[in-house]
Design a protein around this motif. Structure first.
Motif, PDB file in Angstrom:
ATOM      1  N   ARG A   3       0.831  -1.199   0.000  1.00 21.50           N
ATOM      2  CA  ARG A   3       0.000   0.000   0.000  1.00 21.50           C
ATOM      3  C   ARG A   3       0.865   1.248   0.000  1.00 21.50           C
ATOM      4  O   ARG A   3       2.075   1.181   0.143  1.00 21.50           O
ATOM      5  CB  ARG A   3      -0.892   0.031   1.238  1.00 21.50           C
ATOM      6  N   CYS A  53       1.349   3.525   2.282  1.00 22.09           N
ATOM      7  CA  CYS A  53       2.196   3.861   3.416  1.00 22.09           C
ATOM      8  C   CYS A  53       2.653   2.655   4.214  1.00 22.09           C
ATOM      9  O   CYS A  53       3.614   2.726   4.945  1.00 22.09           O
ATOM     10  CB  CYS A  53       1.473   4.842   4.328  1.00 22.09           C
ATOM     11  N   ALA A  54       1.974   1.530   4.079  1.00 15.18           N
ATOM     12  CA  ALA A  54       2.406   0.364   4.843  1.00 15.18           C
ATOM     13  C   ALA A  54       1.987  -0.895   4.105  1.00 15.18           C
ATOM     14  O   ALA A  54       0.944  -0.935   3.465  1.00 15.18           O
ATOM     15  CB  ALA A  54       1.788   0.385   6.230  1.00 15.18           C
ATOM     16  N   PRO A 110      -7.841   4.392  -1.174  1.00 16.69           N
ATOM     17  CA  PRO A 110      -6.771   3.502  -0.718  1.00 16.69           C
ATOM     18  C   PRO A 110      -6.890   2.157  -1.436  1.00 16.69           C
ATOM     19  O   PRO A 110      -7.929   1.868  -2.035  1.00 16.69           O
ATOM     20  CB  PRO A 110      -7.070   3.346   0.774  1.00 16.69           C
ATOM     21  N   LEU A 116      -7.898  -1.371  -1.632  1.00 19.96           N
ATOM     22  CA  LEU A 116      -8.900  -2.111  -0.866  1.00 19.96           C
ATOM     23  C   LEU A 116      -8.745  -3.607  -1.136  1.00 19.96           C
ATOM     24  O   LEU A 116      -7.913  -4.009  -1.944  1.00 19.96           O
ATOM     25  CB  LEU A 116     -10.296  -1.621  -1.258  1.00 19.96           C
TER      26      LEU A 116
END
Lengths: 691, 691
Positions: free
Chosen positions: A250, A252-253, A386, A388
C-alpha cells in the motif's frame, strides 16, 4: 455413518459425493479455506438419513445412494452423481465450467446444455426458445438427474468462450510493451525458512520477517493481522518451513495477508476493469508476463436505473446505494466469470485488480454516498482511494485480492479520464494536446507535461447508442460505416463482424448524420428536409425518419430507422462536446491553432471517421494529421496500473495535477453550446474545409 | 401501528418503550450504529400485536401497553417499563449500572438487588443464600416486573464499587510522575472544516485530510478503510462540518478509524491490564490526565484448566485455544465492567488498551496457537504484536479501541517481564541489577543500560498461593506476617485488612518457613522435626502439619494448617529461583558481589520480609540496602505503555535487546537447583549472616 475426515473422533451422516469422504456438521458450516476448498468447493454433500440405515463402509454406500454417470461433451468429462442432483452440480463435480451468473436460480438462462443421450428431468423455463427446445437444449440448473446421461456444451457457447479468450490475444498484441516492469500490489513470495533450534528460538513471526527481509522486503513497514497470526504456527510447519507469503503493498504500509504452506508457484491472475456508465469491460491478465488471457464486455446492469450518472445517483438516493452496487457487481462478476471460464481460470488465483470508472461509478461500486456529486457545489466523497480488498467490495476474486481504484480529480472528471491520460501519455510530452473521452459523458483534458486542465460537458449517451431508437454498442451487427447515394438516397452499410444489421453504433451515427447532410436529407439546422420523395424517408405522424435497413434484411424483422428526435439528441450531444472544446481553450487563453495533437477516445468502437465527425461539427476543422483515435483508453490505463506500481503512482500524479474547470455556471459555455447546435456550426468560418 | 422513525413510509407494529417511537423490522435488525445507539441501546422494543388492536396515536398507546414504574435506590433513578420486562432491563433504561457479567443469563449471580417495596415475580436461583432471600435479595435478570416496585442496590455492592474506585486514587498517587507526556495510540481530534464551494470543491476525504494536516497529522502515512468512506459524507455534514476524527497510530502507518459528527470533547478512557497466569489486574485510566479512576483484580478463570502455563497449553491443545481465550476474556471483561461501574464510565469511551502478560497468556488471549511453546525448541508463534483492535480480540471496550500488547523476548520470558523492567527502569541505568519476578513462574533479568540477560525458572505458583493447601492471593484475610513464639510454638499473625484469617499469601508463607526453621519445628532439610509436643504440630496419618489458626478463629470453621507437602513444594520453588540467580550470574561470568541492586516484583502482596526470604534461601545473603521490593511491576509498565508512545517504543527495545538463556538443558542449573533444596542452602558459606 462414518468418521469426519477433519475430526476423526466424530461420527457423521454427511458424505461428500465427489471425494467419498465424510464431513461433520461443523465442517459443513466451517469457512476455513483449507477445509472448505479441499473438500467442499465443488462437492455435493449428501446426507445419509438414519431412516435409510447407516453406512459403515464404502462397499455398501453405493447400494443405498442411487448414482448415475453424466458425460459432458465435447471433452468427455464425467461425474458420478446421486439421483436428484442438477446437471449444474454435475458440471461442477466434473470440472466443466458453465456460465451460471444467477447461481443456479434459473433466472439468467446462461447454463445451456444440449441433451445427447439418456434421460433428464427438466423444469420448464421461458428462457429457452421453441427452436432450442426442439434441438434438445436445457438449462443445467433446471435439470435433475434421473439416470445416466450424455450432454453437450452448445457450439455457440464454446465459440463465445473462444472469442472471449481470443480477444485476450488480440489485446495482448495491442498492449505489448506498455508495461516493462511488472510490480503487482499483492505479491506472493515463496520462502524456505530455517527450522528453529534451541540456539535460534525466535518466534515464528520473527522467523518469517527475517526470511522476508532477506528477499528485500521492508519489514519495518510491514503489518500483520490477527488472522494471519492465528494460522501462522500451523502454516509454517505443515510443509516443513516451506511457505508462500502474500503481501499487499500500500501507499504507506504493507501487510502480510496470508501465509500458506508450500513454496511452489501458484498461478497469479489479475483483472483490469473499466466501469463505464453504459459498458463494462474486463481483462483477465496473467500477472507473470502481462498477457491478457481473455476479455469480456457487457452492459452495466445499472442501466435499468437510468442512462446517465445523475439518474443513477437519484436512484441510489431513493433505493439506497447498495442496490446500485449490487447491480454493477452483478455485471462485473458475470464478466469475470465469463473470462475465467473461457480459459479455465480459478477465482482464488485472482490476487490483483485495477478498476477505472468515473467518480459516480466508483462511489456506487464501493457503496460510498454519491448524493453530493449532483448537488451544488458538486462534491464527491472520495476521489483518491486507498488499496482495498476484493472481499470488502464484493468483486469475484480471492477475497484478499488487492484492488486499486483509479483516482479522479472531480465529481465529473473521474478515474476513467485519468486512466485514459495515463495510457495516451501526453502528460509526459511537450506536445500541446486536447483529449476528449466521448462515453456517456464528454470529458475534456487540455495540456501537456507542464500543466493539465480538465472539464466535463453533458454529452449524453448518444454516441454509445443511448437515447437513439436503434442505437447500440459497437457489437456484432452494429452498423459502423454508412454511405448514402445522393440519387437514390439508399445507404451502403458495413456492420461489425459483417453480421446482419441489428442497430447503429457511435461511429455509424456520425457517418449517418454527415451523409444525411451531404445527401440533402437533413439541413444545417438539423431538420429533415420536407418534400423528399423516396421510400427511405417516411413519416410517423408528424415525425420524419430515415430507413437505414428494411425489415426483411434484419434478424428482428423490423426496419432500422433514424428519426428526427434521434437527430436532435445527437445535435445536443455534439454541440455539448464542441462547446466544451472552445470554452476550455478560452479558459486557457488558447484556440484550436495552438493544439499539436487531438486524442479521441470513447465507446465508438474500433472505427471513427474523423472527416465525417468534422463534417457534423463534433470535432474541430484542424489538420487531420493531428487527430488520433485511441478507442477505449480507460481499460488500457487500468491494465497498466494493474501491472505497474510506477503507473499507479503516475495516475495519482495526473489526478492531483489536473485543474478542474466547472462549466455548470459558466455563461460562455452556454453561448458556445447554442452556437454549436448547427451542422457543422453557426460560425462556418470555423469549418473552412467543410464549407 | 405507527410510522418508522427512520423510514417514515413504513408502517410498523414495533414501538420503543423508552423513546415511544416506532421502528420497522429492518431497523430492529439493523446494525447501523447511528440508528442502533440512538434508539435501541437501552430500549425494550415492544411488539403491538394485531390481535390487541392497532394503535394510531400516542394517547391510546398507554392504555394497551401495561407499564409500571421501577425506582432504584439509593439514587432514586426511575424507569417506566412494560409488564414482563426484567429489573435488569429496567436498570438499563434508568441508567443504573448493575454488574451482570453473564449478560442476564442468571449464571453469574452478580446483579443483586434488594426489594424495598412493590411486587416482582422472581425465578428461584441457587445463587442467593437463604440469608439473602430473607433480606429480600433478588437477581435483577431473574425478576420480572408485574407492578410498580422500589429496589435498592445492596450496600456491599456499593461498598465494593467505592473500594474499586478508591483503589484508583491510591494507585494514581503511586504512579504520579511516571508519564509526563500523554500520547495515546488512538487519538480523537476535533476538527472544524471549511465548507465546500464551487471554487474549493475537493472531495470530503481530501478536505478531511487537509484539516488533519493542519493539526500536524502526517497524512502521507494515513490509511482509511471502506467503512469510514461509506459514512464520511453524512458524518461531515451532520453537524455543519464539525467533526471528531479517531486515528490509530501504528508502527508503520496510521489509520482513520471513525469520523463522528460534532467537535465536542468525548470522555477518553483507557485500560491497563496485567494478565497473570493466576491473577488479572485492570486499571481504568483517564487518558486526559493519566489518573487511575478505578482498579479491579480477580482470579484468571483459566485456573480451572490448571495452575501453570504448561497445563493451560495442554488444555488449549485438547479443547481448542478459543476456550482458553473465552475464559480469560470473561475475567478481564468482568473486571472492566466492575471498574466502569464503580465510576459510571461507558464502554464506548474506552479507546486505548495496554496489556501485559507472559507469552502463553498473550497467545491464549489472542487465540494464537500456543502448542510449540511447550515443545523443544520452545518456539512462540508471535512475540512482537502489532497494535490490534479491541473488537477483534473481544475486549470490552469501543470495538475500534487500539490494543497494545507488551512484546516479550521468548516463550518463557514474556511481556509481563518487559513491562516490569520498563517500570523499574534499570535498563536505563548504570547500576548492575538483578531483577526477579516471582509470579506463577520465576523470571530473572540481569544487566543494566549496556546489556540485558534473561532466563526463566519453573518456580511454580507456590508464592501466589498455588499448590499450598491454605495458600491464597494477598486478599482480605490473607495471613501476610507471622512470628512464632519459640516456647509455646504459637504464632502471632497479621492479615490483610486485619480481617479474620482465611489463608496464607506469599509473604506469609516466607515468614512462616523462616519462623518454623527458627523455632526448630522444621530442620534444614525441610522436614518437620519429630517428637515435638505441642497442640500446634499434629499428624494427618504419616504427614506432619503445623496449625496456624484454629478453626474457631476462622470464618470457615476449619484449621488453617501448613503441611509437610506444602513445605516440600515451597522448597522446590525457592530452590528453582535461587538456582536461577546463580546459573544466570555464572553465564554472565559474575557473582552476587557484583550486583549493585536487586529488584523483586511479583504477587506477594504489599509486603515482603527480605530478611526472612534470605533466611530461607530464596534471596541471596547480600547487603540488605541493595534490595527493593516493587510489588506488581507488570501492571505499572502496562499503565506507562498505555499513556506513552515513548514507553511503547522502549518496551520493544527492551524485548529485542534481551539475550535469553535457556535453562531447560543446562546441567549447571540442575546442580544448582539440587544444592538449593536446603534451608537456606547446602553451602552455608553463601549465607554467612543467616548462620
Amino acid at each position: 455413518m462414518g468418521h469426519c475426515i477433519n475430526h476423526p473422533d466424530r461420527e457423521t451422516q454427511y458424505i461428500c459425493m465427489k471425494h467419498k469422504i465424510y464431513l461433520c456438521e461443523d465442517c459443513l458450516r466451517c469457512k476455513d479455506p483449507k477445509i472448505y476448498c479441499k473438500f467442499r468447493s465443488s462437492c455435493p454433500i449428501w446426507f445419509l438419513s438414519k431412516s435409510r440405515g447407516g453406512l459403515d463402509n464404502e462397499a455398501n454406500q453405493e447400494s443405498v445412494v442411487e448414482s448415475h454417470t453424466i458425460i459432458f461433451l465435447p471433452d468427455g468429462k464425467e461425474a458420478i452423481m446421486p439421483k436428484g442432483s442438477t446437471l449444474l452440480d454435475a458440471a461442477l463435480v466434473a470440472g466443466v465450467h458453465l456460465n451460471a451468473s444467477c447461481n443456479g436460480k434459473g433466472a439468467c438462462g446462461k447454463c445451456k446444455l444440449v441433451k445427447v443421450a439418456g434421460v433428464v428431468e427438466t423444469t420448464p423455463t421461458p428462457l429457452l426458445t421453441n427452436h432450442e427446445l426442439e434441438k434438445g437444449y436445457l438449462l443445467a440448473c433446471q435439470s435433475r438427474i434421473t439416470g445416466d446421461a450424455t450432454v453437450e456444451i452448445p457450439r455457440e457457447v464454446i465459440e463465445r468462450k473462444l472469442k472471449i479468450a481470443g480477444m485476450g490475444k488480440e489485446i495482448s498484441e495491442k498492449v505489448k510493451g506498455l508495461v516493462t516492469e511488472i510490480d503487482p500490489m499483492l505479491v506472493c513470495i515463496p520462502l524456505t525458512l530455517s527450522p528453529p533450534t534451541l540456539e535460534d528460538s525466535v518466534s515464528d513471526l520473527d522467523r518469517l520477517n527475517r526470511g522476508l527481509k532477506k528477499t528485500g522486503c521492508d519489514i519495518a513497514r510491514l503489518n500483520v493481522g490477527i488472522k494471519v497470526m492465528r494460522q501462522l504456527a500451523e502454516a509454517v510447519r505443515q510443509d516443513d518451513w516451506n511457505i508462500t507469503v502474500s503481501i499487499i503493498q500500500r501507499k504507506c504500509a504493507n501487510e502480510i495477508l496470508e501465509v500458506l504452506p508450500g513454496s511452489g508457484q501458484h498461478p497469479n491472475l489479475g483483472l483490469a476493469i473499466d466501469i463505464g456508465t453504459t459498458t463494462i469491460v474486463v481483462y483477465l491478465v496473467d500477472m507473470a508476463d502481462g498477457k491478457v488471457l481473455a476479455a469480456a464486455a457487457g452492459h452495466n446492469s445499472q442501466a435499468s436505473c437510468g442512462d446517465d450518472v445523475i439518474n443513477r445517483i437519484i436512484c441510489a438516493e431513493k433505493d439506497g446505494v447498495k442496490k446500485l452496487s449490487t447491480m454493477v457487481l452483478a455485471t462485473i462478476n458475470g464478466l469475470i466469470g465469463e473470462a475465467l471460464d473461457s480459459v479455465g481460470g480459478q477465482v482464488e488465483n485472482i490476487r490483483n485488480v485495477a478498476i477505472s470508472g468515473n467518480t459516480t461509478m466508483a462511489h456506487l461500486l464501493l457503496q460510498i454516498e454519491p448524493r453530493y456529486i449532483r448537488r451544488d457545489p458538486y462534491i464527491p466523497t472520495v476521489t483518491d482511494f486507498p488499496i482495498l480488498k476484493a472481499g470488502e467490495i464484493g468483486i469475484r476474486a480471492n477475497p484478499a485480492a488487492a484492488v486499486f481504484i483509479m483516482p479522479g480529480p472531480a465529481s465529473y472528471v473521474g478515474g476513467d479520464i485519468v486512466s485514459g491520460v495515463l495510457y495516451t501519455g501526453f502528460h509526459r510530452q511537450e506536445l500541446m494536446t486536447l483529449f476528449i473521452d466521448i462515453g456517456t459523458n464528454g470529458e475534456i483534458v487540455l495540456g501537456n507535461k507542464d500543466w493539465l486542465m480538465t472539464a466535463a460537458c453533458s454529452a449524453g449517451p448518444a454516441f454509445e447508442g443511448g437515447g437513439i431508437r436503434w442505437g447500440m454498442r459497437a457489437e456484432e451487427g452494429a452498423i459502423e460505416k454508412i454511405e448514402i447515394d445522393h440519387q437514390s438516397l439508399a445507404p451502403t452499410i458495413v456492420t461489425v463482424g459483417d453480421a446482419p444489421a441489428r442497430g447503429i453504433c457511435g461511429s455509424g451515427i456520425i457517418d449517418l448524420i454527415a451523409e444525411l447532410l451531404k445527401a440533402g436529407i437533413v439541413d444545417r439546422s438539423g431538420r429533415f428536409v420536407t418534400g423528399l420523395t423516396s421510400d427511405r424517408v417516411r413519416y410517423d405522424g408528424d415525425e420524419p425518419f430515415y430507413i437505414l435497413v428494411f425489415a426483411d434484411e434484419t434478424p428482428m424483422d423490423e426496419d432500422i430507422v433514424f428519426t428526427q428526435s434521434d437527430l436532435k439528441n445527437l445535435l445536443y450531444s455534439k454541440g455539448a462536446v464542441y462547446a466544451g472544446f472552445t470554452t476550455l481553450l478560452a479558459e486557457a487563453g488558447m484556440d484550436f491553432s495552438m493544439i499539436d495533437r487531438m486524442i479521441i477516445t470513447g465507446g465508438f468502437g474500433q472505427y471513427l471517421n474523423i472527416e465525417k465527425a468534422i463534417t457534423i461539427g463534433l470535432l474541430p476543422d484542424i489538420d487531420r494529421a493531428k487527430f488520433a483515435y485511441m478507442g477505449n483508453s480507460s481499460i488500457v490505463g487500468s491494465y497498466m496500473a494493474l501491472l505497474s506500481g510506477h503507473y499507479r503512482l503516475e495516475a495519482r500524479d495526473i489526478s492531483s495535477n489536473m485543474t478542474y474547470v466547472d462549466f455548470s455556471t459558466n455563461p460562455k459555455y452556454m453561448d458556445e453550446f447554442t452556437s454549436a447546435l448547427f451542422l457543422p456550426h453557426t460560425n462556418l468560418q470555423a469549418f473552412p474545409s467543410v464549407v
